[in-house]
Design an enzyme around this catalytic site. Structure first.
Site, PDB file in Angstrom:
ATOM      1  N   HIS A 287       0.765  -1.163   0.060  1.00 24.76           N
ATOM      2  CA  HIS A 287      -0.198  -0.108  -0.006  1.00 24.76           C
ATOM      3  C   HIS A 287       0.862   1.432  -0.075  1.00 24.76           C
ATOM      4  CE1 HIS A 287      -3.649   2.182   0.308  1.00 24.76           C
ATOM      5  NE2 HIS A 287      -3.212   2.864   1.569  1.00 24.76           N
ATOM      6  N   GLY A 288       2.079   1.180   0.658  1.00 32.47           N
ATOM      7  CA  GLY A 288       2.870   2.371   0.716  1.00 32.47           C
ATOM      8  C   GLY A 288       3.836   2.349  -0.401  1.00 32.47           C
TER       9      GLY A 288
END
Length: 318
Positions: A287-288
């Site tokens: 997600h990052g």
């Protein structure tokens, strides 16, 4: 990098370290702000730090790059603040006026003074921030919750948006997976370093990836000490009609190991609802993605920006 004294939009120096009453205690606020500054110390370009007054409170912004260059507004993911762009700002500010905003209502350096109960509230807030900075049009880069905010703004103020780079935007096109809300609730009930950083924070990353620990420390301190005195709006899917209102070109990037929803389903949904948007998968990212694979993301965003052929602005020197 050193920065100049913090000022409001009129140029007056302000005391940015005064207690805000948004945290549970002065000691907790100090611990959070220390962590915020440690993340910000990772910025490797000259920048300014200032505040813009809005009807929702005093909004903190970081700016870097040529003042007369096209504006590039960065909206961070939930809980990570404007400092999260440390691996991206050098590349993006070379030819753009980068404006990294601390999103209202969350734990960061923005001093929120009233609740936000509707999508339109965020549009009004961001419009006032841009007006305070004399920005008439900008390209928006938003990560996670910030991607949702960027898309929400583009739906309702399309004349202000020259382009959209959405980095794994929260909800927006696809509902969250069941694990995300469960883990988010857990860290707000079982508030330990292990739960907040390991169970939630590192779960967001692709297997084997590491990021600067300052960012997780800042998130931990925010979860522990922020008081949530004002209501905020949780991201949700936009309707087909809402998405059709976006007139700007769009870029959608998602990691191949995304956890808040299925990578494949998200790409498929974007291509279905906005076939004109570019939709791509970033390898080796969860997600990052902007902090996990910054070189790939930086290059892809710059490539997108070059296609927009933006003109320089008449803004005053930063």
């Amino acid at each position: 990098m050193r920065r100049s004294p913090e000022r409001d939009q009129r140029g007056a120096i302000i005391d940015s370290l005064a207690p805000s009453a948004l945290f549970k205690s002065a000691a907790g606020e100090a611990a959070y702000m220390k962590a915020y500054e440690e993340t910000l110390s990772l910025w490797d370009v000259p920048y300014t730090s200032s505040f813009v007054d809005t009807e929702f409170g005093r909004t903190h912004v970081l700016q870097a790059g040529p003042a007369s260059a096209p504006a590039l507004v960065l909206l961070h993911g939930f809980g990570f603040g404007a400092g999260m762009w440390y691996p991206n700002v050098k590349a993006w500010s070379a030819n753009h006026r980068v404006i990294a905003v601390d999103v209202v209502g969350e734990f960061n350096r923005t001093i929120t003074t009233r609740s936000l109960g509707a999508k339109q509230d965020y549009v009004e807030w961001l419009s006032q921030v841009l007006d305070g900075l004399d920005v008439k049009e900008a390209v928006f880069v938003g990560h996670s919750n910030g991607g949702w905010h960027a898309l929400n703004f583009a739906i309702r103020r399309p004349e202000k948006v020259a382009g959209l780079a959405l980095l794994a935007p929260a909800a927006s096109f696809l509902n969250f997976s069941w694990q995300f809300p469960v883990r988010l609730i857990t860290i707000n009930v079982i508030r330990t370093r292990q739960t907040i950083i390991e169970f939630f924070g590192k779960w967001m990353l692709a297997k084997g990836n590491e990021i600067e620990p300052h960012l997780f420390e800042q998130f931990y301190q925010g979860i522990m000490h922020f008081g949530w005195k004002h209501k905020i709006v949780r991201p949700s899917r936009f309707s087909r009609e809402e998405l059709a209102a976006v007139s700007a070109p769009g870029l959608f990037l998602v990691g191949d190991q995304e956890v808040i929803y299925s990578t494949e389903k998200a790409v498929r949904k974007v291509r279905e609802l906005r076939p004109d948007f570019e939709a791509e998968v970033i390898p080796g990212a969860g997600h990052g993605l902007s902090v996990e694979q910054p070189e790939i993301v930086n290059a892809r965003v710059l490539e997108f920006l070059r296609t927009l052929n933006l003109a320089a602005s008449d803004s005053a020197t930063l």
